[in-house]
Write a protein that holds these residues in place. Structure first.
Motif, PDB file in Angstrom:
ATOM      1  N   LEU A 145       0.826  -1.276   0.174  1.00 35.44           N
ATOM      2  CA  LEU A 145       0.238  -0.172   0.201  1.00 35.44           C
ATOM      3  C   LEU A 145       0.663   1.131  -0.040  1.00 35.44           C
ATOM      4  N   CYS A 146       0.471   2.378  -0.573  1.00 35.83           N
ATOM      5  CA  CYS A 146       1.009   3.462  -0.487  1.00 35.83           C
ATOM      6  C   CYS A 146       1.307   4.029   0.997  1.00 35.83           C
ATOM      7  N   ASP A 147       2.474   4.382   1.239  1.00 30.95           N
ATOM      8  CA  ASP A 147       2.445   4.643   2.883  1.00 30.95           C
ATOM      9  C   ASP A 147       1.698   5.738   3.271  1.00 30.95           C
ATOM     10  N   ARG A 148       1.744   6.486   2.408  1.00 36.06           N
ATOM     11  CA  ARG A 148       0.590   7.926   2.645  1.00 36.06           C
ATOM     12  C   ARG A 148      -0.839   7.495   2.839  1.00 36.06           C
ATOM     13  N   CYS A 149      -1.413   7.344   1.583  1.00 39.07           N
ATOM     14  CA  CYS A 149      -2.920   7.232   1.343  1.00 39.07           C
ATOM     15  C   CYS A 149      -3.639   6.087   1.820  1.00 39.07           C
ATOM     16  N   GLY A 150      -2.674   4.881   1.451  1.00 37.32           N
ATOM     17  CA  GLY A 150      -3.200   3.512   1.792  1.00 37.32           C
ATOM     18  C   GLY A 150      -3.705   2.819   0.551  1.00 37.32           C
ATOM     19  N   ARG A 175       5.260   5.252  -2.421  1.00 38.10           N
ATOM     20  CA  ARG A 175       4.137   6.303  -2.510  1.00 38.10           C
ATOM     21  C   ARG A 175       3.629   6.144  -3.807  1.00 38.10           C
ATOM     22  N   CYS A 176       2.102   6.412  -3.725  1.00 34.36           N
ATOM     23  CA  CYS A 176       1.605   6.318  -4.976  1.00 34.36           C
ATOM     24  C   CYS A 176       2.006   7.536  -5.915  1.00 34.36           C
ATOM     25  N   PRO A 177       1.356   7.502  -7.145  1.00 39.71           N
ATOM     26  CA  PRO A 177       1.913   8.705  -7.919  1.00 39.71           C
ATOM     27  C   PRO A 177       1.270  10.076  -7.482  1.00 39.71           C
ATOM     28  N   ARG A 178       0.040   9.984  -7.159  1.00 36.37           N
ATOM     29  CA  ARG A 178      -0.958  11.162  -6.618  1.00 36.37           C
ATOM     30  C   ARG A 178      -0.146  11.602  -5.391  1.00 36.37           C
ATOM     31  N   CYS A 179       0.227  10.887  -4.438  1.00 36.47           N
ATOM     32  CA  CYS A 179       0.962  11.271  -3.222  1.00 36.47           C
ATOM     33  C   CYS A 179       2.505  12.063  -3.423  1.00 36.47           C
ATOM     34  N   ARG A 180       3.013  11.483  -4.533  1.00 39.79           N
ATOM     35  CA  ARG A 180       4.377  11.982  -4.928  1.00 39.79           C
ATOM     36  C   ARG A 180       4.301  13.277  -5.505  1.00 39.79           C
TER      37      ARG A 180
HETATM   38 ZN   LIG Z   1      -0.756   7.433  -1.829  1.00 39.83          ZN
END
Ligand SMILES: [Zn+2]
Ligand SMILES: [Zn+2]
Length: 244
Positions: free
Chosen positions: A50-55, A70-75
């Motif tokens: 999972l993305c460490d930030r948003c899950g 991290r997922c692209p959106r969170c990066r």
């Molecule tokens: Zn994310």
């Protein structure tokens, strides 16, 4: 299960014939709540990594190649919510359970849903000083009679602080694209007096569903503007962006 409970179950089954709020099969143990055991067991967690930030789930290779995945959106974007987690994706049984709680007023579902949030939320509650339910606008709250986010927050074993007021009634978010949802949410929340006294705290925002994250982001930006150090978000369900 006690003999009394079995007798009661049999009696309620015959007299009321209640069905599961999720799968609509007849309930074998109606005194155990409005959702059947099979449905509860079928609620799956999101599949790691999972993305460490948003899950959000990530393609498997990313977790291997990047230590803090991290997922692209969170990066791309800086976010006010530091970390977000949910029991699972907003579909199937979990979606039906959230609907029953929210729209059919089956408030007795809240403790069990909260228990799953505690269990699947991992370390989200560690070191947090309070749970903050996402508020409804007073007119909507009056109409519904309760705030499902408050019901969920109450069973997380953290002090519940009403830190935010919804000061602007927002048009319904359903059907709006993400960018418009974010615009729609701007200035929708204001801190309460207790919300202004959370300086340097770690807090957990609580809601039933995270759709685009616009509501949680709007809440988190208000809290951070008033000195909150870390804002985490724990929701029952999450609309998942498919991994890329
Ligand atoms: Zn994310
Ligand atoms: Zn069921």
């Amino acid at each position: 299960m006690t003999a009394m409970r079995l007798v009661l179950d049999a009696l309620v089954s015959v007299v009321l014939a209640p069905s599961c709020a999720a799968c609509h099969e007849l309930l074998e143990h109606p005194t155990g709540g409005p959702v059947c055991g099979r449905c509860w067991r079928s609620i799956l967690p999101l599949t790691p990594p999972l993305c460490d930030r948003c899950g959000d789930p990530l393609p498997a290779w990313r977790a291997i190649s990047v230590p803090l995945a991290r997922c692209p959106r969170c990066r791309r974007a800086r976010r006010f919510v530091d970390r977000a987690r949910a029991i699972g994706a907003y579909d199937g049984v979990l979606r039906a359970v959230v609907h029953a709680l929210k729209y059919e007023g089956r408030r007795s579902l809240a403790p069990r849903v909260s228990a799953l949030m505690r269990q699947r939320g991992g370390d989200m509650l560690d070191g947090a000083s309070c749970a903050i339910p996402v508020p409804l606008h007073p007119s909507r709250r009056r109409h519904r009679g309760f705030n499902q986010a408050e019901d969920l927050a109450r069973h997380l074993r953290l002090p519940v602080v009403a830190a935010l007021d919804r000061v602007r009634a927002t048009a319904t978010q359903t059907g709006l694209p993400a960018a418009q949802r974010h615009r729609n949410m701007r200035d929708a929340f204001a801190p309460t007096r207790s919300g202004r006294s959370l300086e340097d705290c770690v807090v957990v925002l609580v809601d039933d569903v995270c759709t685009t994250g616009a509501t949680l982001e709007a809440c988190a930006s208000v809290l951070k503007a008033h000195g909150v150090r870390e804002v985490r978000a724990l929701t029952a369900a999450r609309v998942v962006t498919p991994p890329r």
